[in-house]
Structure formats: structure tokens, C-alpha cells
Design an enzyme around this catalytic site. Structure first.
Site, PDB file in Angstrom:
ATOM      1  N   GLY A 208       0.938  -1.283   0.224  1.00  0.00           N
ATOM      2  CA  GLY A 208       0.024  -0.037   0.037  1.00  0.00           C
ATOM      3  C   GLY A 208       0.963   1.170  -0.066  1.00  0.00           C
ATOM      4  O   GLY A 208       2.200   1.172  -0.171  1.00  0.00           O
ATOM      5  N   ASN A 209       0.223   2.344   0.188  1.00  0.00           N
ATOM      6  CA  ASN A 209       1.132   3.542   0.404  1.00  0.00           C
ATOM      7  C   ASN A 209       0.453   4.517   1.364  1.00  0.00           C
ATOM      8  O   ASN A 209      -0.735   4.202   2.075  1.00  0.00           O
ATOM      9  CB  ASN A 209       1.065   4.241  -0.809  1.00  0.00           C
ATOM     10  CG  ASN A 209      -0.205   4.516  -1.406  1.00  0.00           C
ATOM     11  OD1 ASN A 209      -0.972   5.388  -1.030  1.00  0.00           O
ATOM     12  ND2 ASN A 209      -0.683   4.011  -2.644  1.00  0.00           N
ATOM     13  N   HIS A 210       0.943   5.660   1.662  1.00  0.00           N
ATOM     14  CA  HIS A 210       0.564   6.446   2.956  1.00  0.00           C
ATOM     15  C   HIS A 210      -0.643   7.490   2.511  1.00  0.00           C
ATOM     16  O   HIS A 210      -0.956   8.443   3.532  1.00  0.00           O
ATOM     17  CB  HIS A 210       1.756   7.287   3.110  1.00  0.00           C
ATOM     18  CG  HIS A 210       2.892   6.426   4.078  1.00  0.00           C
ATOM     19  ND1 HIS A 210       2.678   5.663   5.192  1.00  0.00           N
ATOM     20  CD2 HIS A 210       4.150   6.286   3.470  1.00  0.00           C
ATOM     21  CE1 HIS A 210       3.987   5.095   5.484  1.00  0.00           C
ATOM     22  NE2 HIS A 210       4.794   5.660   4.491  1.00  0.00           N
TER      23      HIS A 210
END
Ligand code: CTP
Length: 399
Positions: A208-210
Site C-alpha cells: 500500500g502507500n501512505h
């Protein structure tokens, strides 16, 4: 701005009703067509004859006219109006509006009105400050009602505080502003993508990412404020937004996001793609939790579909398309490249080099590049203001 605009003015039973003749007078001076609906209680504060004379229209109070037995069609009244303004709005009518009560003509008209509704609450300061009033106002805001907050000053009770109805001249300005701004996207449906995507490795882990989703949700809010219907396709996020013109489609992966976009984008006036989509996903999703065995693990990744590129390739004449580019270097060059490649009308560029821009924070510093070679840079601002600027740019430039 108000010439020929059809305004239903709902008047409820509070002392601030004494200001309503002035409001009607101002609206008529600006050549608006005004129809007043009064609650029975409001007739103790202002005379129907005064409002009928000033509005040059009959004033409606009851469901039926006792003199000639005719029925007042509240549905037709609601259909007739470009906007319904309820001023002053008492705590009692406010509470009834939140629950859908319709024990008078004004409430029945509110419930059946298809037009935007703007309210000007007025009550004593303790009533205005009561948590129930706050909750009721929040609930109406979620239903798409536009609220002009009560003002601070002297109150009829002799107390001083927040609770005064906005002055008629200010209210006229609000109504004009509403026609200028708030309905600029009325009747339009806009798709927004927001948040990250999570690409499953196994039932426990993902790539995923932030991205927090805050920017996309702020854009959705800004579009809703201008009267648009919004389809919000969002990856996993803590953000919350409810509104009667909002359809929220929760997705996890890029492929799920693409499915939703394929379903909804063709029916939309345009799209604003702010999601931080994972570029790659694991080639294989393990159906059971992977166990740690070897000292090294190599995950094979495959490219995800570019959702924005799909929308650019399938964009119909008249549909607008806005993308985002978050870069660490050469932001404007990369941004322009993406604008062209993905066939966008404009791209919102932000650079992780700028402090206050990027994931998780409440601020952003954006530059908009468009397909007419125009460039507009904005100061660091809250994400709400950045969202307003993006939507304003779309409206002003008729994208
Ligand atoms: N986007 C998308 N689908 C993807 C990747 C990106 O819809 N699979 C959209 C984003 O929502 C955003 C824009 O495309 O509006 C960002 O484009 P781009 O920068 O190409 O995405 P990146 O993956 O960041 O590209 P790169 O890593 O090459 O910079």
C-alpha cells in the site's frame, strides 16, 4: 444575479421575523420573484398582509384555503423554486426538518422541494449553543442544506451572544453568492477517486502507500457544496463524509477501483482522480497466510491498470478529466507529460519537496497545469482550500 430568480421564502415563528419584510423588499428590488410561506406561529411576529404586499404574491400559510376550499399544492411550490430560503429558522422548525415532520405547509414544501435549500437560523444563544441544535444543523448540512450561521450580537431576550439572524442585506448577499457559486455544478455528476489502493499479498499482508484520502474527500465536499452529485470511489481510509448527493463506493485494490470507474465514469460530467493507486500488485495472491521459511523472499509484481489512462482513453466529448501528479523532482515537467499522455484537461501537481504538501498532512501546495498551456500556482493552504481552488478552476475555465 437575482433577476428573475424564483425564491420561496419560508418564515418561521421567531422574533427575527420582523426583519423579513426588509429582506423581501431587497429581493424584490433586485427583481427576484418571491413567494412567502409562513408557519402559523410566524404570523404573530409579522403580518401576512405585509409580506403579500411587498412580495406582490399571495402568502401561503395553510394546506388549504378556508375561504374557497382550495388546496395549496406544496409539491408544485417546491418544483417552482430555484431556491428555498428559510429565514428566520427557529430551533423547533430546525428539529422538525431533521426528522422529516411535516405538520405545516412550510415543512411539507421543504420535504418535497427539489431545489437547494438555504437556512438562516435565529434563536436565543443557549438554544443555539445546545448540542441538539448543533447536531441538527450538522445533519441538515449532510442532507445538502446550505447554512448561514447565526450572528453574534444583542438578542431579544436581553442577552448578548450568537443567535441573531443574519441581517437582511447580508442574507441577500448570501443568496446572490449562492446563485453565483453554489449552483455552478447543479445537475452535474462528478466522479472522484480518493485514498490509496491496497494490493493483497495474502489474507494478512498487502502493498500500500501512505495516502490518507483527505484530498479526495475535500474535493468531494467542495463539489457537493456547489450542488454537484458526487460518486466517490475510495480506497481504504479513515475519512468520513455523508451527504444525500454522495454515493460512496469503497474499494481495496486498483482492479476494484477500475471496475467502479468503468461503471460510473460514463454517466458523469467529469472526473477528478486524486487516488494514489499502487502501480504494481503481487502476481499471485496467496489464499493462506505465507509462513516465514527461507531467509529471502522475492515477490513477483505485475503492473496494475492505469485507471486515469483508461478514463482519458474513453472520455466522451464534453466530459472533463483532472489528474494528480505527486512528484519528488521536476514536478512541472513530469506533470505536463502526464497531462498529455493521459489526455487530461488539467493536472494538479504537487511536489514532496514542498514542506506541508503530500500524504497525511492537512495542507497542500498545488500548481494546476491545463491543456491550454495555462499554469496557476497556489500558496500552501489547507486541503479544503486547495480542493476549493481546484473546483473553482474547473468551473471558471469551463473544463
Ligand atoms: N493513476 C491511476 N491509476 C494508476 C496510477 C495512477 O488512476 N494505476 C492516477 C492517479 O489517481 C493520479 C495520476 O494517475 O491522478 C497519477 O499519475 P502517475 O503519476 O502516472 O501515477 P504514478 O503511479 O505516480 O506514476 P509514476 O510512478 O510514473 O510517477
Amino acid at each position: 444575479m437575482l433577476k428573475g430568480k424564483r425564491i420561496i421564502l419560508g418564515v418561521t415563528g421567531g422574533i427575527a421575523a420582523y426583519k423579513i419584510p426588509l429582506l423581501v423588499r431587497e429581493l424584490k428590488k433586485l427583481e427576484a420573484d418571491v413567494q412567502c410561506i409562513m408557519t402559523p406561529a410566524s404570523c404573530d411576529f409579522v403580518s401576512p398582509l405585509t409580506l403579500a404586499t411587498l412580495s406582490q404574491n399571495p402568502v401561503y400559510i395553510d394546506f388549504w384555503n378556508k375561504k374557497d376550499g382550495t388546496w395549496t399544492n406544496h409539491v408544485e411550490l417546491g418544483m417552482w423554486a430555484d431556491v428555498m430560503v428559510i429565514a428566520p429558522l427557529t430551533a423547533n422548525t430546525l428539529a422538525k426538518m431533521t426528522h422529516g415532520n411535516c405538520d405545516n405547509l412550510l415543512l411539507a414544501t421543504y420535504l418535497s422541494a427539489k431545489c437547494p435549500v438555504l437556512i438562516a437560523p435565529a434563536m436565543d444563544l443557549d438554544m443555539y449553543a445546545h448540542p441538539t441544535t448543533t447536531q441538527n444543523l450538522e445533519q441538515l448540512a449532510q442532507h445538502g442544506v446550505l447554512i448561514t450561521p447565526a450572528q453574534h450580537g444583542f438578542l431579544a431576550s436581553g442577552l448578548e451572544g450568537q443567535g441573531r439572524m443574519m441581517e437582511p442585506n447580508d442574507l441577500v448577499r448570501e443568496i446572490s453568492f449562492f446563485f453565483e457559486q453554489s449552483i455552478s455544478l447543479y445537475g452535474k455528476k462528478v466522479l472522484v477517486t480518493a485514498g490509496p489502493t491496497y494490493e493483497r499479498i495474502d489474507p494478512v499482508r498487502f502493498i500500500g502507500n501512505h495516502s490518507s484520502g483527505k484530498m479526495g474527500f475535500a474535493i468531494a465536499k467542495s463539489l457537493l457544496k456547489r450542488g454537484a452529485e458526487v460518486i466517490l470511489v475510495t480506497g481504504p481510509t479513515q475519512c468520513q463524509l455523508t451527504h444525500n448527493k454522495l454515493t460512496r463506493c469503497d474499494v481495496v485494490s486498483a482492479e476494484e477501483m477500475l471496475q467502479q470507474v468503468k461503471e460510473h465514469f460514463p454517466t458523469c460530467t467529469g472526473g477528478i482522480f486524486s487516488a494514489a493507486v499502487s502501480d504494481y500488485r503481487p502476481a499471485e495472491m496467496h489464499s493462506v497466510k505465507m509462513k516465514k521459511t527461507a531467509d529471502e523472499l522475492t515477490l513477483q509484481l505485475v503492473k496494475n491498470p492505469d485507471i486515469l489512462q483508461w478514463a482519458g482513453d474513453h472520455k466522451k466529448h464534453g466530459q472533463f478529466l483532472v489528474g494528480f501528479a505527486l512528484e519528488t523532482n521536476d514536478a512541472l515537467d513530469y506533470g505536463r507529460g502526464k497531462l498529455e499522455k493521459k489526455k487530461l484537461d488539467c493536472i494538479v501537481v504537487n511536489s514532496l519537496k514542498d514542506s506541508g504538501a503530500g500524504f497525511g498532512v492537512d495542507t497542500n501546495k498545488i500548481t494546476i497545469l491545463d491543456s491550454n498551456n495555462k499554469k496557476q500556482a497556489y500558496e500552501l493552504s489547507s486541503k479544503d482550500v486547495a480542493a476549493h481552488n481546484i473546483v473553482e478552476y474547473i468551473v471558471k475555465n469551463k473544463l
